[in-house]
Design an enzyme around this catalytic site. Structure first.
Site, short mmCIF file in Angstrom:
data_model
loop_
_atom_site.label_atom_id
_atom_site.label_comp_id
_atom_site.label_asym_id
_atom_site.label_seq_id
_atom_site.Cartn_x
_atom_site.Cartn_y
_atom_site.Cartn_z
N TYR A 150 -7.37 -3.29 -120.81
CA TYR A 150 -6.29 -4.21 -120.44
C TYR A 150 -6.39 -4.62 -118.97
O TYR A 150 -5.90 -5.67 -118.58
CB TYR A 150 -4.92 -3.55 -120.65
N LYS A 199 -13.43 7.03 -129.00
CA LYS A 199 -14.61 6.52 -129.72
C LYS A 199 -15.83 7.07 -129.00
O LYS A 199 -16.71 6.33 -128.53
CB LYS A 199 -14.57 4.98 -129.75
N ASP A 231 -11.62 5.31 -135.54
CA ASP A 231 -11.69 4.73 -136.89
C ASP A 231 -11.15 5.72 -137.91
O ASP A 231 -10.37 5.39 -138.81
CB ASP A 231 -13.11 4.25 -137.24
N ASP A 255 -2.21 0.71 -128.54
CA ASP A 255 -1.55 -0.53 -128.95
C ASP A 255 -1.74 -0.73 -130.45
O ASP A 255 -0.80 -1.01 -131.19
CB ASP A 255 -2.15 -1.71 -128.17
N ASP A 259 1.17 0.12 -133.81
CA ASP A 259 1.62 -0.87 -134.80
C ASP A 259 1.33 -0.38 -136.21
O ASP A 259 2.16 -0.51 -137.12
CB ASP A 259 0.92 -2.23 -134.60
C1 IPM Z 1 2.94 -3.75 -126.83
C2 IPM Z 1 2.58 -5.20 -126.82
C3 IPM Z 1 1.96 -5.56 -125.48
C4 IPM Z 1 0.72 -4.71 -125.29
C5 IPM Z 1 1.64 -7.06 -125.31
C6 IPM Z 1 2.87 -7.93 -125.48
C7 IPM Z 1 0.98 -7.35 -123.99
O1 IPM Z 1 1.72 -5.49 -127.89
O2 IPM Z 1 3.74 -3.33 -125.96
O3 IPM Z 1 2.46 -3.02 -127.70
O4 IPM Z 1 -0.36 -5.04 -125.80
O5 IPM Z 1 0.83 -3.67 -124.63
MG MG Z 2 1.47 -3.90 -129.25
#
Ligand code: IPM
Ligand code: MG
Length: 364
Positions: A150, A199, A231, A255, A259
């Site tokens: 990032y 990884k 993975d 990240d 999710d």
């Molecule tokens: C998160 C989001 C952010 C990230 C984006 C909006 C930059 O996806 O907080 O998970 O990737 O950190």
């Molecule tokens: Mg995110």
């Protein structure tokens, strides 16, 4: 209230509502914090500043100086979400996400804590078979937040196939050590089980990550620490989420895996997060995005932001009882069968953002 000699000093909370559904979900969390303030006799001072696309519209900068200065001066920050298709074509320095990343970095918030727990009331909303989640799961994802790809060198250049683009993953030992300490300490206070995800079969940065975590593990003899390739971790989360207690990983992997893990709880609309560094200051935000497609329709799930407010009370303001009160109120509305559209199963009736918020406030 502040006249009483025993009253605690007022706490300053900066609100960064951001874009899309950001304003509605932050306002939901503020209603809950207002109720907490009344019930427990606290004084929270809220002030609002722009960030993300909204800030670009106002002043051309996704992280205005005044916003950063206000965050620095406050006790903590509650953020909604940033981004949206309207801003997708902006130059990189004006992208809403650039503002959020700059904020995390400028405030030194290198540790992002993302609790992923299954509320038993929502087991039916999980895509996993009931047998796989019968025992429930309670995972804490510890995501490194201010390093890695990032923040690495990036750009465009001419390569052997013509124009190419590059991003760089790099981690220093110091960055890995400080996030690992956060994860080991968290594991110590939980089930003493740490899985570090990398990884290392391909990436040099992951090999340093693995070596460093391994070296630190001797300082935490009561914690069982194992490595897992990313993975495999993506697969194991779905196969058997209960095997995870604390999951430590890099910025990008965290990240993605958070999710993925969120959906196991029924909806990404349930997941809160705390971004912290040294000291008690923190930035609290739901892990989901700005969901521009449902903005302003009163259908977003406010629970992730409301649970982020609970984390804010716990970590930044040391108000543990108040944090538990919010978490218990959320459980009680789920017990009552109240659901926003994202967690409603089949065609059961869903309620809106404001109705869900009022139900949680009423349960407090
Ligand atoms: C998160 C989001 C952010 C990230 C984006 C909006 C930059 O996806 O907080 O998970 O990737 O950190
Ligand atoms: Mg995110």
């Amino acid at each position: 209230m502040s006249e009483s000699p025993t009253a605690a000093p007022a706490k300053e909370v900066v609100l960064l509502k951001g874009d899309g559904i950001g304003p509605e979900i932050v306002s939901a969390a503020v209603q809950v914090l207002d109720r907490i303030a009344k019930r427990y006799g606290h004084d929270f001072i809220f002030s609002e500043y722009p960030i993300g696309g909204r800030a670009v519209e106002i002043c051309g900068n996704p992280l205005p100086q005044e916003t950063l200065a206000a965050c620095r001066a406050a006790d903590c920050v509650l953020l909604g979400a940033v981004g949206g298709p309207a801003y997708d074509d902006l130059p990189v320095h004006q992208r809403p996400e650039t503002g959020l990343l700059a904020l995390r970095s400028a405030l030194g918030l290198y540790a992002n804590l993302r609790p992923v727990r299954l509320f038993p009331q929502l087991a039916q909303a999980s895509p996993l078979h009931m047998e796989r989640i019968a025992a429930g799961f309670d995972i804490l994802i510890v995501r490194e937040l201010t390093g890695g790809i990032y923040f690495g060198e990036r750009g465009r250049r001419q390569g052997s196939f013509g124009e190419e683009a590059f991003d760089t993953e790099s981690y220093s030992k110091t960055e890995i050590e400080r996030i690992s300490h956060v994860a080991f300490r968290a594991a110590q206070s939980r089930n003493k089980n740490l899985i570090s995800v990398d990884k290392a079969n391909v990436l040099e940065s992951s090999r340093l990550w693995r070596e460093t975590v391994h070296r630190l593990s001797s300082e935490y003899p009561e914690v069982t620490c194992v490595n897992m390739l990313v993975d495999n971790a993506a697969m194991q989360l779905i196969r058997d989420p209960a095997q995870f207690d604390v999951l430590l990983t890099s910025n990008l992997f965290g990240d993605i895996l958070s999710d993925e893990a969120s959906q196991l709880t029924g909806s990404i609309g349930m997941l809160a997060s705390a971004s912290v560094g040294e000291g008690s200051f923190g930035l609290y935000e739901p892990i989901h995005g700005s969901a521009p497609d449902i903005a302003g329709k009163d259908i977003a799930n406010p629970i992730a932001t409301i649970l982020s407010a609970a984390m804010l009370l716990r970590h930044s303001l040391q108000l543990e009882d108040e944090a538990i009160a919010i978490e218990t109120a959320v459980e009680s509305v789920l017990d009552q069968g109240l659901r926003t559209a994202d967690i409603a199963v089949h065609d059961s009736a869903a309620i809106g953002t404001q109705a869900m918020t009022e139900a949680i406030v009423a349960a407090l």
